[in-house]
Each structure stands twice: as structure tokens, then as C-alpha cells.
Design a protein around this motif. Structure first.
Motif, PDB file in Angstrom:
ATOM      1  N   ARG A   1      67.643 -64.402 -46.194  1.00 48.98           N
ATOM      2  CA  ARG A   1      68.730 -63.539 -46.803  1.00 48.98           C
ATOM      3  C   ARG A   1      68.343 -63.262 -48.357  1.00 48.98           C
TER       4      ARG A   1
ATOM      5  N   LEU B   1      69.768 -61.722 -51.531  1.00 51.54           N
ATOM      6  CA  LEU B   1      71.295 -61.791 -52.277  1.00 51.54           C
ATOM      7  C   LEU B   1      70.975 -61.262 -53.691  1.00 51.54           C
TER       8      LEU B   1
ATOM      9  N   TYR C   1      73.494 -60.408 -56.991  1.00 50.74           N
ATOM     10  CA  TYR C   1      74.733 -60.867 -57.466  1.00 50.74           C
ATOM     11  C   TYR C   1      75.009 -60.118 -58.956  1.00 50.74           C
TER      12      TYR C   1
ATOM     13  N   HIS D   1      81.471 -72.939 -48.986  1.00 51.45           N
ATOM     14  CA  HIS D   1      81.092 -72.932 -47.567  1.00 51.45           C
ATOM     15  C   HIS D   1      79.990 -73.911 -47.222  1.00 51.45           C
TER      16      HIS D   1
ATOM     17  N   ASP E   1      76.234 -74.355 -44.841  1.00 52.71           N
ATOM     18  CA  ASP E   1      75.468 -73.651 -44.210  1.00 52.71           C
ATOM     19  C   ASP E   1      75.617 -74.385 -42.584  1.00 52.71           C
TER      20      ASP E   1
ATOM     21  N   LEU F   1      66.445 -72.841 -50.597  1.00 51.35           N
ATOM     22  CA  LEU F   1      66.818 -71.540 -51.506  1.00 51.35           C
ATOM     23  C   LEU F   1      65.807 -71.479 -52.863  1.00 51.35           C
TER      24      LEU F   1
ATOM     25  N   LEU G   1      75.001 -71.668 -59.267  1.00 46.66           N
ATOM     26  CA  LEU G   1      75.120 -72.182 -57.813  1.00 46.66           C
ATOM     27  C   LEU G   1      76.102 -73.472 -58.174  1.00 46.66           C
TER      28      LEU G   1
ATOM     29  N   HIS H   1      79.337 -75.782 -50.755  1.00 47.76           N
ATOM     30  CA  HIS H   1      78.694 -75.096 -52.113  1.00 47.76           C
ATOM     31  C   HIS H   1      79.178 -73.697 -52.286  1.00 47.76           C
TER      32      HIS H   1
ATOM     33  N   VAL I   1      78.942 -69.960 -55.183  1.00 41.77           N
ATOM     34  CA  VAL I   1      78.262 -69.393 -56.535  1.00 41.77           C
ATOM     35  C   VAL I   1      79.344 -68.926 -57.567  1.00 41.77           C
TER      36      VAL I   1
ATOM     37  N   ARG J   1      71.932 -61.278 -61.121  1.00 41.25           N
ATOM     38  CA  ARG J   1      71.246 -62.537 -60.360  1.00 41.25           C
ATOM     39  C   ARG J   1      70.587 -62.385 -59.190  1.00 41.25           C
TER      40      ARG J   1
ATOM     41  N   SER K   1      69.077 -64.173 -55.443  1.00 41.58           N
ATOM     42  CA  SER K   1      68.408 -65.410 -54.980  1.00 41.58           C
ATOM     43  C   SER K   1      68.093 -65.147 -53.397  1.00 41.58           C
TER      44      SER K   1
ATOM     45  N   PRO L   1      67.699 -67.236 -50.281  1.00 39.83           N
ATOM     46  CA  PRO L   1      67.686 -68.437 -49.271  1.00 39.83           C
ATOM     47  C   PRO L   1      67.011 -68.008 -47.865  1.00 39.83           C
TER      48      PRO L   1
ATOM     49  N   PHE M   1      66.687 -69.632 -44.168  1.00 38.10           N
ATOM     50  CA  PHE M   1      67.530 -70.773 -43.295  1.00 38.10           C
ATOM     51  C   PHE M   1      66.417 -70.954 -41.934  1.00 38.10           C
TER      52      PHE M   1
ATOM     53  N   TYR N   1      80.119 -66.745 -44.174  1.00 34.68           N
ATOM     54  CA  TYR N   1      80.330 -68.054 -44.634  1.00 34.68           C
ATOM     55  C   TYR N   1      81.581 -68.651 -44.248  1.00 34.68           C
TER      56      TYR N   1
END
Ligand SMILES: O=C(O)CCC(=O)C(=O)O
Ligand SMILES: [Fe+2]
Length: 370
Positions: free
Chosen positions: A193, A195, A197, A212, A214, A221, A230, A289, A291, A299, A301, A303, A305, A369
Motif C-alpha cells: 500500500r 499512502l 496523507y 485498526h 492489521d 512499514l 503514527l 494503531h 494515524v 506525509r 508511508s 506499508p 503486508f 481497516y
């Protein structure tokens, strides 16, 4: 090998600077001969999973620092495009899972998430965009995007197997038990993913990404240098001794506090998902967790998975049950441990679990999420 790191307090009143997430160096697992180093990294991961479900992995021996910086530059180039351009790879063109999702399109527990994103999943044979999760990935038309991200995916898949092996050792699994577990993750149905922000406006009571857990196996991440974004929820039980006065009551969830988890150069943040709750029969918990990014910058990020194979049958591992039985012997009179021992998690086929999750979210209009 493992050290303590204190995070910086954010302005949010519900957030306290109490983080002591360990930093675990993966180096002994990269160079093949350091058995003692491997054992102690494995023990540190085990301890972190028991306590936090979150830890920093020092990956300097495995990833060159320019690599994720370049991915972040490419991501920014994409997110800076006009909306119509980004919408050309909308997930609605495909299986509603693979592709671009607009700002605030994802909803977590009834609130729109203040982010945009592109999702990629493990490619499948005979893709069919009418079938849940079975479409094709949509790549931005930006030079080098595909090549650089594919290289990252390969690296993160390799890291997934390394960390799984270390976790098997941390749980005291035999070689044969590790081979069985490995066979459940050696063709990971991974998700990447990306992301983006924008800052959450000060008067917006929502989240950049709502709280949420994971749902899969391991999350790796990488995030840009933005601080205070975060946040990870630590239940009260782990904090009571250290800092009893700072526990904030949370409505609807356990008592505990939110800590900020800031990026550390050379490290990625690793956390475990719900599949590890099943494998460990609840010995390890996947941790809430969220954000909240209120800064002035945009921002990014990324991640990754690392998930089980699509057809993996995920069930409590005998090694985790052994540990739970040992715990029970030590604390026989302790009621909570008795309950732990008696509860056996239901096995799940990962692909069925994932399909149901994606389907439900689609039907209810919920998000990734929920
Ligand atoms: O952007 C982040 O720091 C976290 C994102 C996240 O938790 C997720 O995508 O599951
Ligand atoms: Fe997450």
C-alpha cells in the motif's frame, strides 16, 4: 542488539510519551553464521510480540537507505498529479481492491480517513476483475515506478520469510515445525500500500487513518520523516507499573494509552496482524494503531503486508501451546492463564478470511481497516 527508544510527545492530550518499543537488528539473520546473534534477535522479537505486537526492525544490513527514499519520491510524483490522472487507475476499474483510492474514500468505523492510497496485491493466474481480489494491479504511468516497486516487493517478501523464521525460533519451534509454518507463507498473498496523507485540518475531529488492527501476518512499514503521526495503543497492563498516573481511559476499548511511534533512520516498523493471534493462540496480540497527521507537510508511508498464502490453513501452533502450558504450570493458580489455556482459536483459511473481509467492507461501504 535490542535497545530502548523514547518517542516524542505529540500535542494530542490522549498521547503520552511512554514508548519503549525495542529496536531489533536483523543483521545476524542476513549473514548466515552468527547463530548466537540469531537466537538473541529471535528472543527479542518473541518478547516484543508478547508485550507490544510492535517493534522496530533495523534493516540497514538488508536495505540501502536510498531505496525507500526513491519509492517515496515516486509516490509523491503520483499523488501530485491532477485528480483525473490519478483516477485513471481507480480501484473501481478493477476488483475494487487493486488500484487508486481517493482522499477520504476509505471509511474506518464510520469516519472518512484523511488519506489517499494505491494498493497492489500478489498477481494471480487467470485474473478476473469481476471476482473479489482477482483483478490486475494498476501501475502509475511514471518512469521506473514499476521496476523500483517490484524490487521493493521482492525484498520485503524475502524479509517476511526471514522474520517468520526468526519468530519460529523465538517460539522454540523444531526444524520440522518451521518447515510446516514456512509452507503456509512461502507464496505470500502480499499487499503493498502506498499512502499519501495531506495534513488533517485542526478543526477536523477525524483521523488520517482510524484505529485498526492489521488483519494478516506481518506488516513492514516504511514511513517518511514526519514525526508524531503514527500512534500505537498500549493496554494498561503493560504500563501500570511504569507510569500509573498517565493511563487515559478510552471509551469502547481497553484502558491504556496511545504512544507515538516516530520513524528511526535505517529502521522499519514491524507489527503483527490477526493471523499471528491465531497461530500463537492469543499468546501474541495484534495491536491497535492509527494515524493523526496534523503537521504542515504531505506525509508518505509505504506499508508492505506479508501475508499467508491464499490457501494457507492458519491454526494454533503446537509451539505456542507448549509455551502456554508452561506458563500455566508456573502460574497454576492464576485465573487468567487458566482461561488462556482453555481457549483454542478457530483455524481459518487465509484466503476465505480475506475474501470475507473485503466483501463485507464492500457491502457495508466500510473500508480496509474495518
Ligand atoms: O501510515 C501509517 O503509518 C500506518 C498505515 C497503516 O497502519 C496501514 O495501512 O495499515
Ligand atoms: Fe495498519
Amino acid at each position: 542488539m535490542s535497545s530502548l527508544y523514547s518517542t516524542v510527545p505529540s500535542g494530542d492530550a490522549a498521547v503520552k510519551a511512554a514508548s519503549t518499543l525495542p529496536i531489533i537488528d536483523i543483521a545476524p539473520w542476513i549473514d548466515g553464521h552468527d547463530h548466537k546473534g540469531r537466537l538473541s534477535a529471535a528472543a527479542a522479537i518473541h518478547a516484543a510480540c508478547l508485550e507490544f505486537g510492535f517493534f522496530y526492525l533495523d534493516v540497514t544490513s538488508f536495505v540501502s537507505p536510498e531505496e525507500p527514499e526513491e519509492l517515496s519520491r515516486l509516490a509523491r510524483e503520483f499523488f501530485a498529479l491532477p485528480q483525473e490522472e490519478k483516477d485513471k487507475i481507480s480501484l473501481n476499474n478493477q476488483d475494487h481492491a487493486r488500484g487508486y483510492q481517493r482522499l477520504r474514500e476509505n471509511v474506518t468505523m464510520g469516519l472518512a480517513d484523511n488519506h489517499e492510497a494505491i494498493d497492489f496485491y500478489r498477481p494471480v493466474e487467470n485474473p478476473d476483475k469481476g471476482k473479489v481480489l482477482w483483478g490486475e494491479n494498476q501501475w502509475p504511468n511514471i518512469p521506473e515506478f514499476l521496476d523500483k516497486y517490484e524490487a521493493w516487493i521482492d525484498r520485503m517478501k524475502a524479509l517476511g520469510l526471514i522474520v517468520m523464521h526468526a519468530m519460529a525460533m523465538g517460539l522454540g519451534m523444531t526444524d520440522a515445525e518451521w518447515e510446516d509454518l514456512k509452507a503456509q507463507v512461502d507464496d505470500s498473498f502480499w499487499v503493498l500500500r502506498i499512502l499519501g496523507y495531506p495534513p488533517l485540518p485542526n478543526d477536523d475531529q477525524g483521523f488520517s487513518c482510524g484505529a485498526h488492527k492489521d488483519y494478516g501476518c506481518l506488516t513492514f512499514l516504511w514511513a517518511d520523516r514526519t514525526r508524531g503521526a503514527l500512534q500505537v495503543f498500549l493496554p494498561q497492563q503493560f504500563l501500570a507499573v511504569e507510569n500509573p498516573g498517565s493511563v487515559i481511559r478510552q471509551e469502547g476499548i481497553e484502558e491504556g494509552i496511545w504512544i507515538t511511534v516516530d520513524p528511526i533512520p535505517g529502521c522499519i516498523v514491524c507489527n503483527i496482524g490477526e493471523m499471528w493471534e491465531v497461530w500463537s493462540n492469543g499468546l501474541y496480540k495484534s495491536t491497535l494503531h492509527r494515524v493523526i497527521h496534523r503537521g504542515s507537510n504531505y506525509r508518505v508511508s509505504i506499508p508492505f503486508f506479508f501475508e499467508p498464502n491464499f490457501d494457507a490453513e492458519v491454526a494454533p501452533l503446537e509451539a505456542a501451546r507448549r509455551i502456554q502450558r508452561d506458563l500455566h504450570l508456573v502460574t497454576e493458580s492464576h485465573h487468567t492463564h487458566k482461561q488462556v489455556l482453555e481457549k483454542i482459536y478457530e483455524p481459518v483459511v487465509y484466503g476465505d478470511f480475506l475474501r470475507e473481509k473485503v466483501n463485507n467492507n464492500f457491502v457495508t461501504g466500510g473500508g480496509k481497516y474495518n
